[in-house]
Enzyme design. Sequence first.
Site, mmCIF file in Angstrom:
data_model
loop_
_atom_site.group_PDB
_atom_site.id
_atom_site.type_symbol
_atom_site.label_atom_id
_atom_site.label_comp_id
_atom_site.label_asym_id
_atom_site.label_seq_id
_atom_site.Cartn_x
_atom_site.Cartn_y
_atom_site.Cartn_z
ATOM 1 N N ASP A 135 0.827 -1.207 0.108
ATOM 2 C CA ASP A 135 0.162 0.121 -0.127
ATOM 3 C C ASP A 135 0.853 1.147 -0.022
ATOM 4 O OD1 ASP A 135 -1.735 2.157 0.429
ATOM 5 O OD2 ASP A 135 -3.179 0.905 1.883
ATOM 6 N N ARG A 192 -0.129 4.408 -0.210
ATOM 7 C CA ARG A 192 -0.818 5.549 -0.152
ATOM 8 C C ARG A 192 -0.127 6.599 1.032
ATOM 9 N NH1 ARG A 192 -6.605 3.221 -0.053
ATOM 10 N NH2 ARG A 192 -5.521 1.586 1.018
#
Length: 210
Positions: free
Chosen positions: A135, A137
């Site tokens: 991930d 982000r």
Amino acid sequence: MHATPAGATVRSRVRIPLRFADGYAVTAEAVTFHGLADGAEHVALVLGDPTGSDTPLVRLHSECLTGDVFGSARCDCGPQLREAVQRIDAAGGILLYLRQEGRGIGLYNKLDAYALQDTGLDTYEANTALGLPEDARDYTAAAQMLTALGVRKLDLLSNNPDKARQLDDLGILVRTTVPTGVFATGSSVRYLQAKAQHTGHTIELACVAG
């Protein structure tokens, strides 16, 4: 706790009608920004009356072309977006639509990961096999957007504990986390299970087992 990076300001505000495939429609105020840390064109959708409470309901929704636009059943992004707009409009709050396709790896890499998932890997294993983060982000720009809108405390509509952790670290107080619905299909059960098992999403697996 880290200070929210300075510099983001509101660029424009415009009211736009939203309509979903099931016929649900609502009008939102779309807000754009100058000075976001990552330079991406993120947008805030202000729904309902967020001034009615000092703790608006907020969702950080990462862009998903396949799910949000084309209705792909491989993920729950489209149904989560539809649910979030209605719930936030009712409560008064803000949906941040963040340009973070594929948990931040981009559309082409996401589709490469889909191909690996077809060989048996889950969504996180596929990213790792491509040499990419599970991930990628970063919610710094989201914190900047909220600060520019005058929001320093909120209720977060999310099953993802990392969003709350990052916002807290960036100086945005998350009073409570409100879980989203569970939107399972035969094509998305493994995806939902992987989110719960790998990154601690608060998804009731009993709801997606059948």
